[in-house]
Design a protein around this motif. Structure first.
Motif, PDB file in Angstrom:
ATOM      1  N   UNK A 177      33.686  37.468  51.538  1.00  0.00           N
ATOM      2  CA  UNK A 177      33.839  37.359  52.988  1.00  0.00           C
ATOM      3  C   UNK A 177      32.470  37.310  53.649  1.00  0.00           C
ATOM      4  N   UNK A 178      32.284  36.389  54.594  1.00  0.00           N
ATOM      5  CA  UNK A 178      31.032  36.281  55.341  1.00  0.00           C
ATOM      6  C   UNK A 178      31.291  36.457  56.834  1.00  0.00           C
ATOM      7  N   UNK A 179      30.309  37.049  57.518  1.00  0.00           N
ATOM      8  CA  UNK A 179      30.316  37.091  58.980  1.00  0.00           C
ATOM      9  C   UNK A 179      29.079  36.336  59.450  1.00  0.00           C
ATOM     10  N   UNK A 180      29.267  35.413  60.372  1.00  0.00           N
ATOM     11  CA  UNK A 180      28.180  34.539  60.806  1.00  0.00           C
ATOM     12  C   UNK A 180      28.015  34.634  62.320  1.00  0.00           C
ATOM     13  N   UNK A 181      26.803  34.990  62.750  1.00  0.00           N
ATOM     14  CA  UNK A 181      26.479  34.924  64.183  1.00  0.00           C
ATOM     15  C   UNK A 181      25.168  34.174  64.391  1.00  0.00           C
ATOM     16  N   UNK A 182      24.784  33.390  63.394  1.00  0.00           N
ATOM     17  CA  UNK A 182      23.584  32.560  63.453  1.00  0.00           C
ATOM     18  C   UNK A 182      24.000  31.140  63.835  1.00  0.00           C
ATOM     19  N   UNK A 183      23.455  30.579  64.919  1.00  0.00           N
ATOM     20  CA  UNK A 183      23.910  29.256  65.382  1.00  0.00           C
ATOM     21  C   UNK A 183      23.773  28.151  64.345  1.00  0.00           C
ATOM     22  N   UNK A 184      22.675  28.144  63.576  1.00  0.00           N
ATOM     23  CA  UNK A 184      22.494  27.067  62.609  1.00  0.00           C
ATOM     24  C   UNK A 184      23.495  27.165  61.468  1.00  0.00           C
ATOM     25  N   UNK A 238      26.965  46.077  61.547  1.00  0.00           N
ATOM     26  CA  UNK A 238      26.431  45.505  60.308  1.00  0.00           C
ATOM     27  C   UNK A 238      25.565  44.272  60.563  1.00  0.00           C
ATOM     28  N   UNK A 239      25.864  43.525  61.619  1.00  0.00           N
ATOM     29  CA  UNK A 239      24.995  42.399  61.963  1.00  0.00           C
ATOM     30  C   UNK A 239      23.631  42.900  62.423  1.00  0.00           C
ATOM     31  N   UNK A 240      23.604  43.991  63.178  1.00  0.00           N
ATOM     32  CA  UNK A 240      22.325  44.597  63.585  1.00  0.00           C
ATOM     33  C   UNK A 240      21.559  45.122  62.375  1.00  0.00           C
ATOM     34  N   UNK A 241      22.288  45.660  61.415  1.00  0.00           N
ATOM     35  CA  UNK A 241      21.656  46.284  60.251  1.00  0.00           C
ATOM     36  C   UNK A 241      21.148  45.261  59.242  1.00  0.00           C
ATOM     37  N   UNK A 242      21.929  44.195  58.994  1.00  0.00           N
ATOM     38  CA  UNK A 242      21.616  43.268  57.904  1.00  0.00           C
ATOM     39  C   UNK A 242      21.146  41.894  58.364  1.00  0.00           C
ATOM     40  N   UNK A 243      21.312  41.560  59.644  1.00  0.00           N
ATOM     41  CA  UNK A 243      20.909  40.244  60.120  1.00  0.00           C
ATOM     42  C   UNK A 243      22.097  39.433  60.585  1.00  0.00           C
ATOM     43  N   UNK A 244      21.852  38.224  61.134  1.00  0.00           N
ATOM     44  CA  UNK A 244      22.914  37.448  61.786  1.00  0.00           C
ATOM     45  C   UNK A 244      23.917  36.790  60.842  1.00  0.00           C
TER      46      UNK A 244
END
Length: 498
Positions: free
Chosen positions: A77-84, A60-66
Motif C-alpha cells: 500500500x502506498x500513500x502519495x501526496x507528491x504532485x509529480x 506518517x507523511x510528516x514523518x517519512x515524506x510525501x
C-alpha cells in the motif's frame, strides 16, 4: 494432538516470516520510506477509526515524506501526496483501475463509471462523454437558475433567524437538479422526494458503503446483519433502485409514444446527449444492457448531487468564517447583478466572476470534495524518479494533505486565502498540486457541470444573503469518507442583503 499443534504453530511462524520478509524486501527494493506496521496487520489499524484516518495519514507523511509505502495486512500500500508522483500515477495506462477499497461501491451503487475496471471503463467513458459536453452544459443553465430561485424561496423563512444546518436543504436542491439534468425528469412532486425519505436513503447507502470501504469485513451480508446494518441498507438500496428504474421506464415509454406519433418530434443534439437519452439509446442498440443503464444512472445521480451540495456548503462556511473574502465576492457579484431577489445568471456572467473563481478553487483546496482517491497498479509502473512500483500495489492519492502542504502552498497552506490562486501565486505550482476532481486519464466526468452549477448557486446566494457562523475555522475536524465530511458541521446564519 501435540504434533498437530506444533505443525500449526510452525506453519503460522513460516507464514509470519514470509509476510515480514516480503515487507522488508519491498521497502528495501522500492527505496520508499514508510512504517512496517504490526505483524500480520501492517497498518490496517489505521482503518479502525475512520475519524482518525486523515490525521494518521498526515502524521506518517510528516514523518517519512510525501510518498510512503506500507502494508494493510498482506496488501502492499502506498500513500502519495507528491504532485509529480501523483501525475505519474494518474496519467499511467497501468494505473487506471480504482483500488480494491471501492468494491463496496459496486454493492451499494452499482458497477458504473466510478468503479468499472479497464478496458470496460474506457468504453463506457467514451460513450458517455457527450453527456457532459459544453453545449449540453449550457442547456442546463435554465434549470440551474430556476432551481436556485426555488432555493431562495425556501431560505426566506430562515433569514435573520439564527444559525441553521443548510446541508439537507442543499442536498435536496442538488438532487432535484441532478434528476432533471441527467435523467430528464423533475421529481420534486414525488412523495419520497417531498418527504425527504429518498434523500435519507441516499445518505444511508453512502454511509454504509463508506463503512464497508474502511471495514472490509462489512462487505459480508451476514456480518452486516449481525451488526444491525443490513436491514436499513437493503431497504435504502431497494428504494433508490426502484426510483432510478421508474425514471428509466418513463423515458422508454416516452420514446415509444414519440415514435408512434403521426408527426415525430425531432430532438436537438443537446437533448439527445442528455445522459439518460444517451444511455437508453445505447440500450436500444444493444451496446448497453439494462443493468448498465441502471448502474450508470444510479452512479451519475449520486455523483451529481452529493459533491455539489458539499462544495457549495463548505464554500459558504469558509466565507462565513473569513468575512473579508465574502465581502469581496459580494462586491463582484453586485457589480454584475445590482438588484437582489431573483436574476438570471448566464454562462457569460459566470466567466466574469473572477474572484468567485478564486474562492471556489481555494475552498476545494482547503476542503477537497473527495479527500483521498485510490488506484491500483495493473502492471509494473515506472515513476519519473526511476522507482518501479510493482503490479498489485494499492495507492492512495491524498489530495487533502497535498492541497495543504506548506512546501507547495507556503506557510499559510492550512488556512483559507483565495490569494493562493492569483495568477502570480499559482503559475509556478506543479500542475498536479491542485486536483480537486483528480486529473489524468480517469478524471471526474462531471467537473465542468459541478463548477457551473456551483457558481450559479453561489452567485444568487451571496447576492441575497450575508452568511455568518460562530464556529471557528481552527475547530474544523475533517473525517475521511468517500466524500469529505466534517465531524461537526458548522451552522450558518443568513442575514438579508440590500
Amino acid at each position: 494432538m501435540l504434533t498437530w499443534t506444533l505443525w500449526c504453530g510452525l506453519l503460522f511462524l513460516l507464514w509470519f516470516y514470509f509476510l515480514w520478509s516480503r515487507r522488508r524486501f519491498y521497502l528495501l527494493t522500492l527505496q520508499i520510506p514508510g512504517p512496517l506496521g504490526y505483524p500480520l496487520l501492517g497498518m490496517a489499524h489505521w482503518l479502525w477509526h475512520r475519524e482518525d484516518i486523515l490525521n494518521a495519514f498526515g502524521y506518517y507523511l510528516d514523518k517519512h515524506g510525501p510518498t510512503i509505502f506500507s502494508w494493510l495486512g498482506p496488501i502492499p500500500f502506498m500513500i502519495v501526496s507528491d504532485p509529480q508522483v501523483a501525475q505519474d500515477i494518474l496519467t499511467s495506462p497501468h494505473c487506471i483501475n480504482k483500488g480494491i477499497i471501492y468494491k463496496a461501491v459496486d454493492d451499494g451503487a452499482g458497477t458504473g463509471l466510478f468503479s468499472l475496471t479497464d478496458p470496460r471503463w474506457s468504453i463506457h467513458r467514451k460513450l458517455l462523454n457527450p453527456a457532459f459536453g459544453h453545449k449540453v452544459l449550457l442547456s442546463f443553465l435554465p434549470i440551474f437558475n430556476k432551481e436556485t430561485t426555488l432555493l431562495l424561496d425556501k431560505l426566506k423563512p430562515l433569514q435573520d433567524d439564527g444559525e441553521k444546518n443548510l446541508i439537507p436543504l442543499l442536498q435536496s436542491f442538488t438532487l432535484g437538479i441532478a434528476t432533471q439534468t441527467t435523467m430528464g425528469s423533475d421529481v420534486k412532486s414525488e412523495e419520497n422526494f417531498r418527504s425527504h425519505s429518498l434523500l435519507e436513503r441516499y445518505q444511508c447507502v453512502l454511509e454504509t458503503m463508506t463503512d464497508m470501504c474502511f471495514s472490509p469485513w462489512l462487505n459480508s451480508r451476514w456480518i452486516r446483519q449481525l451488526a444491525g446494518k443490513e436491514s436499513h441498507y437493503y431497504q435504502a438500496k431497494t428504494e433508490i433502485r426502484q426510483f432510478i428504474r421508474k425514471l428509466i421506464e418513463k423515458k422508454l415509454n416516452e420514446d415509444e409514444e414519440r415514435e408512434e406519433a403521426p408527426l415525430p418530434v425531432i430532438q436537438s443534439n443537446d437533448q439527445k446527449n442528455i445522459f439518460l437519452n444517451l444511455a437508453t439509446d445505447l440500450l436500444k442498440r444493444g451496446v448497453f444492457s439494462w443493468k448498465n443503464v441502471e448502474d450508470e444512472s444510479n452512479i451519475i445521480v449520486f455523483g451529481a448531487f452529493e459533491t455539489t451540495a458539499n462544495t457549495v456548503y463548505y464554500t459558504l462556511m469558509l466565507l462565513a468564517m473569513f468575512p473579508e473574502y465574502q465581502e469581496k465576492a459580494f462586491d463582484e457579484i453586485k457589480s454584475l447583478f445590482p438588484k437582489t431577489d431573483d436574476f438570471e445568471v448566464t454562462y457569460a456572467d459566470t466567466q466574469q466572476m473572477v474572484y468567485l473563481d478564486l474562492i471556489l478553487n481555494e475552498s476545494m483546496r482547503v476542503v477537497p470534495p473527495v479527500p483521498v482517491v485510490s488506484r491500483q497498479t495493473s502492471q509494473d509502473l515506472k515513476l519519473s524518479n526511476g522507482i518501479v512500483i510493482p503490479q498489485g500495489v494499492q495507492i492512495a492519492i491524498d489530495m487533502f494533505h497535498m492541497h495543504r502542504s506548506k512546501q507547495i502552498w507556503g506557510e499559510d497552506a492550512e488556512t483559507f486565502n483565495p490569494d493562493h490562486f492569483l495568477p502570480h501565486n499559482i503559475q509556478d505550482k506543479h500542475p498536479y498540486a491542485y486536483i480537486p476532481f483528480t486529473k489524468g486519464i480517469r478524471n471526474c466526468i462531471g467537473w465542468r457541470y459541478a463548477l457551473i452549477s456551483a457558481k450559479v448557486t453561489l452567485a444568487k446566494l451571496l447576492r441575497n444573503y450575508r452568511f455568518k457562523t460562530s464556529f471557528p475555522f481552527k475547530d474544523l475536524y475533517f473525517v475521511e469518507d468517500i466524500t469529505m465530511k466534517l465531524k461537526t458541521v458548522p451552522l450558518l446564519e443568513l442575514e438579508t442583503r440590500k
